[in-house]
Design an enzyme around this catalytic site. Structure first.
Site, PDB file in Angstrom:
ATOM      1  CG  MET A 278      -0.443  -0.001   2.185  1.00  0.00           C
ATOM      2  SD  MET A 278      -1.852   0.235   3.817  1.00  0.00           S
ATOM      3  CE  MET A 278      -2.129  -1.580   3.879  1.00  0.00           C
ATOM      4  CG  ASP A 281       8.601   2.929   0.623  1.00  0.00           C
ATOM      5  OD1 ASP A 281       8.877   4.719   0.186  1.00  0.00           O
ATOM      6  OD2 ASP A 281       9.354   2.495   1.052  1.00  0.00           O
TER       7      ASP A 281
END
Length: 336
Positions: A278, A281
């Protein structure tokens, strides 16, 4: 319509606190509370919740056994609660192998303090793992000739978050013992989790896997896993630097930080693969790798547990190739 949640925990305190936090979220609805794994299995069949929060240590039937039976009989997204101990980490990894989607650490002090941060984290994690988003297709990535990879790439980076423990295990299992490149692994995990995770990977992969230490030298056929709670960077001599985790950085370890340092140290000799997770990054780190002439692959949406990270890279136009999880390891072995 609200998301229906089944809470599974043998602690009356945690049952009450979880229910209170979830009931404060308008888009979540607690449909039941189970005190052990056997109750959880029966209530999952009867109530058909959208998601389950699951403790790991319970009487009658433990959390891992319950996850295994639920996934066999009534597959449902499961969010584990885990302690921060080595044993807690090992059991949580067993639960992820059994089919749990993700985990949160179980902190009595934080739960007792009515911390809004915990409520928000719990809400966001549940919403993410229950999301069934329909996205526009990503434009096909440009083709890269295998010979170009073999001639240039000197370092392989693999980064992941939610769903990553299973994904990394599958990719590494397909690499041969004589894989010609050093490998650096970055998985969003808390401190005390990465050492047992590295040991688990080392037991199932043909390449060697261990938790990275400050001063390590990159070696072909060895995968170094970034320690939880810290940041892993690479210098121009091919050495690993382990730095304290800065509270201003959301992820410790962070794909962006490791990818960025690899781009600076290895220029165009890097191949980074962004796996399930999720958030976004890895996107800025992938941008630096591309700017320096390196290569970026990403896992496809269909095979991700959560597609935020690989889709962020793909939508930014940084992906050279989009691959299904089942194809990534074999493609790396074949082309490198």
């Amino acid at each position: 319509m609200p998301i229906n949640v089944l809470v599974v925990d043998d602690s009356p305190f945690f049952q009450r606190r979880l229910r209170e936090m979830l009931d404060e979220c308008a888009d979540l609805n607690v449909v039941g509370v189970a005190a052990n794994g056997r109750e959880a299995v029966a209530m999952t069949k009867n109530l058909r919740p959208d998601v389950i929060t699951m403790d790991y240590e319970m009487p009658v039937m433990d959390g891992v056994s319950a996850v295994r039976q639920i996934m066999a009989e009534q597959p449902t997204p499961i969010l584990m609660f885990s302690s921060l101990t080595y044993e807690g980490a090992r059991i949580t990894l067993d639960a992820l192998d059994a089919g749990a989607v993700d985990f949160l650490t179980k902190d009595f002090a934080e739960a007792s303090a009515h911390a809004p941060t915990l409520k928000q984290t719990l809400h966001d994690r549940i919403m993410t793992i229950c999301a069934r988003q329909v996205r526009a297709p990503v434009a096909p990535a440009r083709a890269i000739q295998p010979a170009l990879l073999r001639d240039r790439v000197k370092l392989l980076l693999l980064g992941a978050s939610t769903g990553g423990p299973v994904a990394l295990s599958e990719v590494l299992a397909q690499l041969p013992e004589n894989f010609p490149l050093p490998i650096v692994l970055v998985q969003h995990m808390p401190e005390n989790f990465t050492r047992p995770f590295a040991e688990r990977l080392d037991a199932t992969a043909r390449v060697r896997v261990r938790e990275a230490q400050d001063g390590d030298i990159l070696v072909a056929g060895t995968a170094l896993l970034a320690p939880g709670g810290k940041q892993l960077m690479l210098d121009r001599l091919g050495r690993v630097r382990i730095l304290p985790g800065d509270e201003r950085v959301n992820y410790r370890p962070s794909l962006d930080i490791t990818f960025g340092s690899a781009a600076n140290a290895f220029a165009d000799q890097v191949l980074a693969v962004v796996l399930t997770g999720m958030g976004s990054d890895g996107c800025e780190g992938a941008r630096l790798i591309k700017q320096n002439g390196g290569f970026v692959w990403s896992q496809d949406q269909a095979s991700c547990v959560v597609d935020g990270m690989p889709m962020a890279v793909a939508r930014a136009g940084l992906t050279d190739r989009v691959l299904s999880l089942s194809d990534i390891g074999a493609t790396l072995a074949r082309e490198l």
